[in-house]
Design an enzyme around this catalytic site. Structure first.
Site, mmCIF file in Angstrom:
data_model
loop_
_atom_site.group_PDB
_atom_site.id
_atom_site.type_symbol
_atom_site.label_atom_id
_atom_site.label_comp_id
_atom_site.label_asym_id
_atom_site.label_seq_id
_atom_site.Cartn_x
_atom_site.Cartn_y
_atom_site.Cartn_z
ATOM 1 N N HIS A 1 1.047 -1.251 -0.020
ATOM 2 C CA HIS A 1 0.322 -0.012 -0.123
ATOM 3 C C HIS A 1 0.745 0.990 -0.038
ATOM 4 C CE1 HIS A 1 -2.792 3.020 1.689
ATOM 5 N NE2 HIS A 1 -3.934 2.054 1.458
ATOM 6 N N ASP B 1 2.966 -3.696 8.117
ATOM 7 C CA ASP B 1 1.858 -3.005 7.907
ATOM 8 C C ASP B 1 0.543 -4.300 8.034
ATOM 9 O OD1 ASP B 1 -0.991 -2.455 6.908
ATOM 10 O OD2 ASP B 1 0.076 -1.538 5.135
ATOM 11 N N GLN C 1 -4.639 -5.674 7.234
ATOM 12 C CA GLN C 1 -5.717 -5.850 6.737
ATOM 13 C C GLN C 1 -6.123 -6.780 7.368
ATOM 14 O OE1 GLN C 1 -8.048 -5.015 3.783
ATOM 15 N NE2 GLN C 1 -6.700 -3.087 3.807
ATOM 16 N N LYS D 1 -10.642 -0.126 10.889
ATOM 17 C CA LYS D 1 -10.680 -1.554 9.831
ATOM 18 C C LYS D 1 -11.638 -2.756 10.160
ATOM 19 C CE LYS D 1 -7.001 0.180 5.918
ATOM 20 N NZ LYS D 1 -8.371 0.471 4.955
ATOM 21 N N CYS E 1 -5.121 2.460 -3.706
ATOM 22 C CA CYS E 1 -3.357 3.053 -3.169
ATOM 23 C C CYS E 1 -2.467 2.307 -3.613
ATOM 24 C CB CYS E 1 -3.784 3.559 -1.998
ATOM 25 S SG CYS E 1 -5.069 4.755 -0.584
#
Length: 427
Positions: free
Chosen positions: A139, A217, A220, A243, A385
């Site tokens: 991302h 990261d 997700q 999220k 993104c």
């Protein structure tokens, strides 16, 4: 409805079993609304999930009954706000398996968390000739901060390739590690393809070939699977509240305590100091060192409740339900010759997270999204993104459907019927 009772400290989630999805759906008020005369089908969870009543109520209760600035006063409201804010930090630490709640820093989201690591950890460390190793599936939030810090320090960004099936090429990744690699920054789950990267393998390869810190990261991953930062072996892990069914404007950076302790502040101001004179300041220990100014008190408290909500359901059950939806969706879409699903992986590969990226012959993704919206189906269209990933895949954009715990097989059917309407319109 009343959400499932939160877990007590140390209590395990209930035994795995099928989710009572309709009961869970009833706790999300927004799912009852209509869009353009159709019942809302919300399939944009990778961008931002919706919030259950218990999270909304927790934020409202804070503002209505006890809100005051945390860590600032000795009056009752301030002490109650401080206690609730720090309790939320403890809930987050437990949720991700952090050994110490002082390793949990509250930020505005994944983006700020990654910028914090880049500037506070990376900038003092990096020098001309040093390297930051990313992947082609990152991302922008895990690309641009590293580009900025490399411009400031003379270091350079490199990117490990992915395969045509959307998987990280671990052999190529290992070959790019060297004595100049100072940081490895990798997504746990691709926001555009759903690829689940083998973080322990990434860490093992990194440790064998360099002394680089591994930054993950996790935006997700955290809403969809059990995450244990200690077991993963990484050095930093970042994610966002919005999220994972929590409020917006709140996120988390977890970092090893010894690393956080050695890092300079990212922002300056109140609350992150122990002593200030006009000549110099002395900084507080982590996590306060990185939380300058008035914190996002109510959103942090809401995040703590979102954590309890997820724990009460069980991440294993959520993952199983979403995997069933994913498998069903991909199976149906693969039977449509005018639809191409990207990044499905190879046989025997790690399971994908509940994200489906696709393109339709003769129809631009933005047109597809507009037509689906008219049917009440909310999906995302664009580069997500992740423009370098789109370039690697040879497409300018995709249509992305991303699932959450409240989505159903019926909604998959409505998605597919809406895609047939796109096909009818564009021929």
């Amino acid at each position: 409805m009343t959400a499932p009772a939160p877990l007590a400290d140390g209590e395990r989630p209930p035994a795995a079993g099928a989710l009572d999805v309709e009961r869970l759906r009833a706790s999300f008020p927004i799912l009852a609304r209509e869009v353009h005369g159709h019942r809302l089908v919300y399939l944009d969870n990778a961008a931002s999930a919706q919030r259950p009543e218990v999270v909304i109520d927790a934020v409202n209760d804070c503002y209505r009954t006890y809100y005051a600035n945390a860590h600032r006063g000795v009056h009752a409201l301030s002490e109650q706000s401080t206690d609730a804010y720090e309790a939320a930090r403890g809930k987050v630490a437990r949720f991700i398996g952090a050994p110490d709640s002082h390793e949990v820093v509250f930020t505005r989201g994944t983006t700020e968390s990654l910028n914090l690591v880049a500037q506070s950890y990376g900038r003092p460390l990096l020098a001309p000739g040093d390297e930051v190793l990313l992947t082609e599936m990152e991302h922008h939030s895990n690309i641009v901060p590293w580009q900025l810090v490399c411009e400031q320090t003379g270091a350079r960004v490199r990117a490990a390739p992915i395969t045509d099936d959307g998987e990280l090429d671990l052999e190529a990744f290992a070959g790019m590690l060297n004595e100049r690699t100072r940081v490895v920054a990798v997504t746990h789950v691709s926001n555009a393809l759903g690829t689940v990267n083998d973080i322990p393998a990434v860490v093992e390869l990194t440790r064998a070939r360099s002394d680089a810190a591994v930054v993950v990261d996790g935006a997700q991953a955290v809403p969809h699977m059990t995450v244990d930062v200690a077991a993963l072996g990484c050095d930093f892990y970042a994610f966002s509240g919005h999220k994972m069914y929590g409020p917006g404007g709140i996120g988390v950076l977890w970092g090893r305590r010894e690393l956080l302790t050695a890092m300079p502040p990212y922002h300056g101001g109140g609350a992150m100091i122990t002593r200030v004179t006009l000549e110099r300041s002395e900084y507080a220990a982590p996590p306060q060192r990185f939380e300058a100014g008035t914190p996002a008190i109510a959103p942090a408290i809401g995040l703590g409740v979102a954590v309890e909500f997820l724990e009460s359901i069980g991440l294993d059950r959520i993952e199983r339900h979403e995997q069933e939806l994913l498998s069903h969706t991909v199976e149906v879409l693969n039977d449509l010759p005018w639809v191409r699903v990207l990044g499905q992986g190879t046989e025997g590969a790690s399971p994908r997270a509940a994200v489906v990226s696709l393109v339709i012959d003769g129809a631009h993704p933005h047109d597809v999204a507009t037509i689906l919206d008219e049917q009440g189906v909310a999906i995302r269209a664009g580069h997500h993104c992740a423009q370098p990933l789109m370039q690697r895949l040879g497409v300018p954009a995709t249509v992305r459907a991303s699932f959450g715990l409240y989505n159903t097989h019926e909604e998959v059917g409505l998605l597919v019927s809406s895609l047939h309407e796109v096909r009818r319109i564009f021929g």
